[in-house]
Each structure stands twice: as structure tokens, then as C-alpha cells.
Motif scaffolding. Structure first.
Motif, short mmCIF file in Angstrom:
data_model
loop_
_atom_site.label_atom_id
_atom_site.label_comp_id
_atom_site.label_asym_id
_atom_site.label_seq_id
_atom_site.Cartn_x
_atom_site.Cartn_y
_atom_site.Cartn_z
N HIS A 185 -12.76 27.84 -28.72
CA HIS A 185 -14.06 27.64 -28.09
C HIS A 185 -14.91 26.68 -28.93
O HIS A 185 -15.59 25.79 -28.40
N LEU A 396 -14.33 29.50 -21.19
CA LEU A 396 -13.42 30.64 -21.08
C LEU A 396 -13.48 31.31 -19.71
O LEU A 396 -12.62 32.12 -19.38
N HIS A 443 -6.31 32.17 -25.84
CA HIS A 443 -7.29 31.87 -24.80
C HIS A 443 -6.65 31.72 -23.44
O HIS A 443 -7.26 32.01 -22.43
#
Length: 533
Positions: A185, A396, A443
Motif C-alpha cells: 500500500h 485495496l 494483498h
């Protein structure tokens, strides 16, 4: 078959490497970076991000060597010249030493103060670069180097800390994912290819206003509402385009205030924070109504028309069929575009007033900024930075769309970047983003579980449409670089790029607005924010 080890949460210290259930081999390419914690990950990614930015600065900038007005680089340098040589009250006033037709200041006072600080820096090391009048078009090697350093330092001291603040707050209460997800991220935010190309290639200081905005967003997530108002007021005082996010901030904070025992007092407290911040930073211009209006008039260049160049928004795209500038006066177009922008922002605003939530707020930022990009008056290609930043914070939650949005956001600026001779950085950063985005790690597994039940992939023909879009865009890349357009239609390729990007942006806007409205039904009673007593 080796048993897969349980993944640890981001706050745990134990080291767990995700293992492939088929081969037993490591599938997390982020483990080597993340096993010592989030701070170490952030520092390593920050150093890499600064290295990438430094590499981009070696390429040309807007208007390099093109007199008489050069480009955005000269505009920023000229503002340093003006602010370091003239009294503050004359920064926005036309005069003998400040010809507003030559890159007059057209941003709020915080940009002027920033120009003053950077101008002092330039004057210390290279006085000729900001000498009054005689420095116009100054392009010495030292002057260019110092200018590039001012952007790098602004990124490092404002945008990077704000990104760390956001990531720490955003991930502190997440029950799934791990350190690899946090590092990924961080990389998505700090290696934002659009921001890097515009600030460190084309040359601007968007990192300051966007950094203040990210800080304000993080303050919302940690429920520091007064700090939110102060930081967002600073962002608005730096660049008026920060108003793209204003509907989301207003509706979310209002929705939270209305759920309290004393909503009026809550609103007044936040209003005081906003007013005090604006008064402090606008102080030189609030003593006189004429001076205040003089500054405001510089911030709204309505005389330029509803659009310039070939920006992928509604007005420019539809002007191929509807000649807006011929059918309506500028005053009428101001009213029409304002109404269209409000209507496009309204659904996400209503959702947050009725059911404020952190995730809904992040979607609201994306939807309001996209509404402004698509429908507001006088939009530039660079304005895609606003909705793209919001999407980066939500990466996300947007597994089906973020990589596509990045591609078309970059593509919408392709003609601008080619004019600036930034083709190599454009291609390199596009490739770098693709590699990092698709790198193996936690992720990807988490994304799949977070997907909304609604997806365009469920519609027949969507995948074919997306692939056709991509194929056409590749062809347009090649045509733009290799073939001269017909003499009768000199901007044919720019128009086709605009149409292609707009068609994706409008579809993306429908998806994110729908997703925001479905959030209320996804939250259980335990997840809903309760009325504060």
C-alpha cells in the motif's frame, strides 16, 4: 503437501512467510522488506521513491527552452521572483514590476508563501535565478537543479509523512492482511506514476496540497476532526483544486456532527477551526475587500473558457458534437457546469450525511473528485491527480479497477507528457507500476475477499470491451508517435485519446458511486458508527 502457515497481522512481531500450497515455496516478494516492521518498510520504499523522482528530474520540463513564456517551470520560478522582490500586498496586483499577463500568480496565498520560501533558497545559492525582471526565462544548470530540489524536498517533508500517517491509521484496526499488505500500500501511494511525472517531470508542486489533503484524510480516520479542518483548509489555501475533495469532507463531517447530542455546537467548533485557519493564512488580504476580491479573481480564470486542450472530461469530449462555447455564454456555462458538478457529487454526499463511515468517506473523496474532474469548469489534464490520489488510498478495495484506472489516467496525460519530452519516464514508470502492482504477496488474496458483490465483470461483454479499449489505446500510442495527423484534423489523435479515456472514467464513476451506496447494507449493526452521547 506442506501445510500453509497462518498469516500474522500487521501489528504482530512474529515472522511468517506465506507459502504456496502447491509448491511450498515462498510467494510473498515483500517479506524481505517487511519482516522488520512498517517503519523500516516505509523508509526503504521512501528512499526508492526519491531515487525514482530524482531520475525523472533528469528529463525536460514544461516549456524547456521555448520562449517567450516557456511553461509551468518558468511560472513557478517567476512566482519566486515576484514574492522575494515585492511586498506581499503586490503579489497579486498588476503593476510595473508584476505583469499579470506574464505568469501572474493564480493560486491561493499558501502557494505564494511557499514560492517565497523557495525563492529565498534560490536567492541564497543563485541570486540571478530570481532577480527582478532580468531573470525571466532563467534556465541555468544551477537554477534548474535548485528548482528540482525544492520539489523533491516538498515531497519528502510533506507528502511522504502524510502518506505514513494515513497508512498507519488506515491499517491499525484491520483484522486481515499483514506487513506485506502495508508495504504494498505504501508503494502504491509513494510510487504514484501520475504525481511523479507531473511534479518532477512537467514541474509543479501538487505534492504539497495533496500531502495536506492526505493528512486531513488520515485525521478523519483517527477522529481528529479539528485537525482535519485545519489541514484541509491549508490544502485549499495552497491550491483551489483541493475543492474537488470538499463535498466529501463536508458531508462526512456534517453526517458525524448530526449524530451527536449537540450537533450545532459540533458544527460551530469545526467552523471556527476553518475560519481561524483561513484568516491566519489570508491575513494580508482580509483587511480590504478590494484586496480580497483581487486575489479571488486570480483564482477563477473564467475567461479561459470551460475547457482547454483535450482533457478527458464531459465538456471537452461532448464538444465534438455539441459546440458548448458557441451555444452558451461563459456565464451560462459557469452555471450549467456548477449544476452538473453538484448533481454528480450529490449521491455520495447524501450517502455520507445519512450513514457516515470511514470507508464511505474514502469512496466519497473518490466520487466527488471524479465529479469535479468530469463536470466542473476549466479542468486541466493534470486534474486527474485528484481522483487518482483518492483511488490510490482505496487501492485495496478496488481490485478490478485500480490498474485500469492508472493506465487510463496516465494515458489521458500522454499528449501533454509527449510535448514535455517525457516519453521515456512515461513508459518506464508505467512498467514499474505494473511490476509492483502485480507482485506476489498477501494483498492479492485479501483483495479477492474484499470485492463487492457487484462487479462490471459480471456483465456480458465487459471483458471483451475492456480488452478492445486496451487494444485501441495501444494503437493510439503508436499512431501518435509515428504518424502525422491529417492537416484538416491536426488534433485527431488527441481527440481519440480523450474519448477513450472519458469512456472509461465515466464507467468507473458509475461503479464507485454504486459501491459507496451499497456500503450501508454491508455494515452490520456492530460496525455502524453509533450516536455519540
Amino acid at each position: 503437501m506442506p501445510k500453509k502457515k497462518p498469516a500474522k497481522h500487521s501489528g504482530e512481531d512474529d515472522i511468517t512467510i506465506p507459502v504456496s500450497p502447491q509448491t511450498g515455496s515462498s510467494i510473498d516478494t515483500w517479506w524481505w522488506l517487511t519482516h522488520k516492521g512498517t517503519t523500516t518498510s516505509f523508509l526503504c520504499i521512501s528512499l526508492f521513491a526519491l531515487l525514482i523522482r530524482s531520475a525523472v528530474t533528469m528529463y525536460p520540463y514544461s516549456g524547456a527552452g521555448i520562449p517567450p513564456k516557456f511553461g509551468d517551470f518558468e511560472a513557478q520560478r517567476h512566482w519566486m521572483e515576484i514574492t522575494t522582490n515585492l511586498p506581499v500586498i503586490d503579489w497579486y496586483r498588476n503593476g510595473t514590476y508584476n505583469d499579470l499577463t506574464y505568469w501572474g500568480l493564480d493560486y491561493p496565498p499558501l502557494t505564494a508563501y511557499q514560492s517565497y520560501i523557495h525563492g529565498i533558497f534560490l536567492r541564497f545559492f543563485n541570486p540571478e535565478s530570481v532577480a527582478l525582471l532580468s531573470s525571466r526565462g532563467h534556465e541555468s544548470y544551477l537554477g534548474k537543479l535548485l528548482m528540482r530540489w525544492t520539489v523533491l524536498s516538498s515531497d519528502a517533508f510533506i507528502f511522504f509523512p502524510a502518506a505514513l500517517f494515513f497508512v498507519l491509521v488506515y491499517h491499525r484496526n484491520r483484522t486481515r492482511g499483514g506487513k506485506s499488505e502495508v508495504a504494498w500500500h505504501i508503494a502504491m501511494i509513494l510510487l504514484n506514476p501520475c504525481l511523479i511525472l507531473i511534479d518532477h517531470g512537467h514541474f509543479q508542486y501538487n505534492c504539497i496540497s495533496l500531502g495536506l489533503t492526505v493528512g486531513a484524510i488520515a485525521a478523519v480516520l483517527c477522529e481528529s476532526e479539528v485537525l482535519t479542518c485545519v489541514l484541509f483548509s491549508l490544502a485549499l489555501s495552497h491550491k483551489q483544486m483541493s475543492a474537488y475533495f470538499a463535498p466529501a469532507f463536508f458531508s462526512h463531517l456534517l453526517g458525524k456532527c448530526l449524530r451527536r447530542k449537540s450537533p450545532i455546537l459540533s458544527v460551530i467548533k469545526l467552523g471556527i477551526a476553518v475560519i481561524v485557519t483561513f484568516v491566519i493564512f489570508w491575513w494580508p488580504y482580509v483587511h480590504s475587500l478590494d484586496d480580497f476580491l483581487m486575489v479571488l479573481s486570480r483564482l477563477a480564470p473564467f475567461e479561459r473558457g470551460i475547457y482547454e486542450d483535450y482533457v478527458a472530461n464531459f465538456w471537452c469530449t461532448t464538444s465534438i458534437l455539441i459546440k458548448w462555447k458557441n451555444l452558451f455564454t461563459t456565464q451560462s456555462l459557469k452555471s450549467i457546469s456548477l449544476a452538473a458538478t453538484i448533481l454528480a457529487s450529490l449521491p455520495s454526499m447524501v450517502q455520507q450525511i445519512l450513514s457516515p463511515s470511514n470507508e464511505g468517506f474514502l469512496y466519497g473523496l473518490l466520487n466527488s473528485s471524479m465529479a469535479f474532474y468530469l463536470f466542473s469548469f476549466q479542468v486541466h489534464e493534470k486534474s486527474i491527480l485528484m481522483p487518482f490520489l483518492s483511488a490510490t488510498l482505496l487501492v485495496l478495495k478496488l481490485p478490478d479497477h485500480f490498474s485500469h484506472l492508472t493506465y487510463y489516467a496516465l494515458f489521458s496525460m500522454f499528449p501533454l507528457l509527449c510535448r514535455d519530452k517525457l516519453l521515456i519516464p512515461y513508459l518506464t514508470l508505467s512498467f514499474l507500476f505494473t511490476v509492483i502492482y502485480h507482485s506476489p504477496g498477501n494483498h492479492h488474496a485479501i483483495q479477492k475477499t474484499d470485492v463487492s458483490f457487484f462487479s462490471f465483470k459480471n456483465f456480458p461483454g465487459y471483458v471483451f470491451l475492456l480488452r478492445t479499449h486496451f487494444f485501441i489505446s495501444v494503437v493510439l500510442h503508436v499512431l501518435y508517435l509515428t504518424i502525422k495527423p491529417p492537416q484538416k484534423y491536426p488534433f485527431l489523435f488527441e481527440a481519440l485519446i480523450m474519448i477513450l479515456c472519458f469512456s472509461y472514467f465515466i464507467m468507473f464513476a458509475f461503479y464507485t458511486n454504486y459501491t459507496q451506496w451499497t456500503l450501508s447494507s454491508h455494515f452490520g449493526s456492530s460496525d455502524k458508527e453509533k450516536k455519540q452521547i
